[in-house]
Design an enzyme around this catalytic site. Structure first.
Site, PDB file in Angstrom:
ATOM      1  N   HIS A 219       0.838  -1.200   0.000  1.00 51.97           N
ATOM      2  CA  HIS A 219       0.000   0.000   0.000  1.00 51.97           C
ATOM      3  C   HIS A 219       0.873   1.250   0.000  1.00 51.97           C
ATOM      4  O   HIS A 219       2.074   1.188   0.313  1.00 51.97           O
ATOM      5  CB  HIS A 219      -0.905   0.006   1.243  1.00 51.97           C
ATOM      6  CG  HIS A 219      -0.132   0.009   2.534  1.00 51.97           C
ATOM      7  ND1 HIS A 219       0.160   1.157   3.240  1.00 51.97           N
ATOM      8  CD2 HIS A 219       0.433  -0.999   3.246  1.00 51.97           C
ATOM      9  CE1 HIS A 219       0.856   0.857   4.319  1.00 51.97           C
ATOM     10  NE2 HIS A 219       1.039  -0.456   4.345  1.00 51.97           N
ATOM     11  N   GLU A 224      -1.167   7.500   9.187  1.00 55.14           N
ATOM     12  CA  GLU A 224      -1.805   6.460   9.983  1.00 55.14           C
ATOM     13  C   GLU A 224      -1.176   5.128   9.599  1.00 55.14           C
ATOM     14  O   GLU A 224      -1.283   4.684   8.448  1.00 55.14           O
ATOM     15  CB  GLU A 224      -3.311   6.430   9.750  1.00 55.14           C
ATOM     16  CG  GLU A 224      -4.041   5.434  10.640  1.00 55.14           C
ATOM     17  CD  GLU A 224      -5.545   5.448  10.451  1.00 55.14           C
ATOM     18  OE1 GLU A 224      -6.217   4.607  11.073  1.00 55.14           O
ATOM     19  OE2 GLU A 224      -6.040   6.296   9.677  1.00 55.14           O
ATOM     20  N   LEU A 225      -0.522   4.488  10.526  1.00 51.33           N
ATOM     21  CA  LEU A 225       0.293   3.314  10.247  1.00 51.33           C
ATOM     22  C   LEU A 225      -0.500   2.202   9.565  1.00 51.33           C
ATOM     23  O   LEU A 225      -1.561   1.803  10.047  1.00 51.33           O
ATOM     24  CB  LEU A 225       0.903   2.797  11.551  1.00 51.33           C
ATOM     25  CG  LEU A 225       1.900   1.641  11.423  1.00 51.33           C
ATOM     26  CD1 LEU A 225       3.133   2.085  10.653  1.00 51.33           C
ATOM     27  CD2 LEU A 225       2.298   1.130  12.807  1.00 51.33           C
ATOM     28  N   ASP A 226       0.034   1.721   8.436  1.00 52.31           N
ATOM     29  CA  ASP A 226      -0.536   0.592   7.693  1.00 52.31           C
ATOM     30  C   ASP A 226      -2.002   0.810   7.301  1.00 52.31           C
ATOM     31  O   ASP A 226      -2.776  -0.146   7.195  1.00 52.31           O
ATOM     32  CB  ASP A 226      -0.415  -0.709   8.495  1.00 52.31           C
ATOM     33  CG  ASP A 226       1.031  -1.149   8.652  1.00 52.31           C
ATOM     34  OD1 ASP A 226       1.866  -0.719   7.832  1.00 52.31           O
ATOM     35  OD2 ASP A 226       1.331  -1.911   9.585  1.00 52.31           O
ATOM     36  N   ALA A 227      -2.389   2.061   7.086  1.00 55.65           N
ATOM     37  CA  ALA A 227      -3.786   2.358   6.747  1.00 55.65           C
ATOM     38  C   ALA A 227      -3.910   3.114   5.434  1.00 55.65           C
ATOM     39  O   ALA A 227      -4.966   3.679   5.140  1.00 55.65           O
ATOM     40  CB  ALA A 227      -4.439   3.161   7.870  1.00 55.65           C
TER      41      ALA A 227
END
Length: 282
Positions: A219, A224-227
């Site tokens: 991604h 926002e972490l891993d979002a």
């Protein structure tokens, strides 16, 4: 023969496809690929077009497109020359599986891009960079040096006119300053389990829970972490017979494939981002 790719998104309205295709034909182009998508909930139209021209001027074509179509339909659009090779910087730490895979694909000509350098917060992977004759920059990162390290990273990125960044298992949090400079241009890969497991040893946690499916997600990163907007995902079935080594091997295979696919989509201008979602034209 000149080949270009046009990416468009705008409010959905009548006549867009006809206007774009007629404009290309009137300018001597031949369409070799076209696809479109309408997000009905947002009322947004997306379009990707590849065209070939025997004679072509990027400057005049771009200006005419802006005046005749861009302003008329209030489009957000980009035109890319297919011969242009985007410059990709690789950020790595200690894990080598994604780096080996990317560099192998790069050397074989599978990735239509340039790799001016590799940045790492450890020295472990320098021999790999050396074996592929790619400059390697060691920039250590600690809590006290993180800000200075980022300044050094940005300096290198700007000096080499880097177009996008790939975090090939780079085990550091990227700050907002770098994300703002390369919005939707920093690609990450991480394991994603069903259910999800976090922490230093996710595969060990997954094995203890007896998971039946493991996966990987690539991604664009956001604060926002891993979002961030998802580019590619894949899963594989596992069983109770798997050892921890089997699980890690299977997981790393998925990470390599998913990351490579995401990189290809980005390089080939097949990804459009809108409202933290992606439209992928295959």
């Amino acid at each position: 023969m000149k080949k270009i790719t046009i990416l468009i998104h705008c409010k959905d309205q009548s006549g867009i496809i006809a206007s774009v295709t007629n404009f290309i034909a009137d300018n001597g182009g031949n369409i070799v690929y076209i696809d479109q998508h309408v997000d009905s909930d947002q009322n947004i139209f997306f379009m990707r077009v590849e065209s070939e021209f025997t004679t072509f001027s990027m400057g005049s074509f771009t200006q005419n497109f802006k005046e005749n179509l861009g302003e008329r339909f209030q489009m957000k659009w980009r035109i890319y020359d297919a011969e242009d090779q985007p410059k990709m910087a690789l950020f790595v730490s200690k894990y080598d599986h994604c780096l080996y895979d990317i560099l192998g694909r790069y050397r074989s000509g599978e990735l239509h891009c340039e790799i001016p350098f590799i940045i790492s917060n450890h020295m472990d992977l320098k021999p790999i960079a050396d074996s592929f004759n790619i400059p390697f920059y060691y920039i250590p990162v600690t809590k006290t040096t993180k800000a200075q390290a980022e300044i050094e990273q940005l300096k290198l990125l700007e000096q080499h006119d880097i177009d996008f960044i790939v975090l090939a298992r780079y085990m550091q949090i990227i700050s907002g300053k770098l994300i703002d400079r390369y919005t939707n241009k920093i690609i990450n890969i991480h394991h994603s389990f069903l259910p999800a497991f976090i922490g230093a040893k996710p595969y060990h946690s997954a094995l203890k829970r007896g998971v039946k499916i493991i996966g990987a997600t690539s991604h664009y990163i956001t604060e926002e972490l891993d979002a961030g907007p998802i580019i590619e995902q894949d899963v594989a079935r596992v069983s109770h017979t798997y050892s921890i080594d089997d699980l890690i091997t299977k997981g790393r295979d998925l990470e390599k494939i998913v990351l490579a696919t995401a990189i290809k989509h980005h390089i080939n201008r097949k990804v459009m981002v809108y409202n933290n979602k992606t439209v992928i034209f295959y």
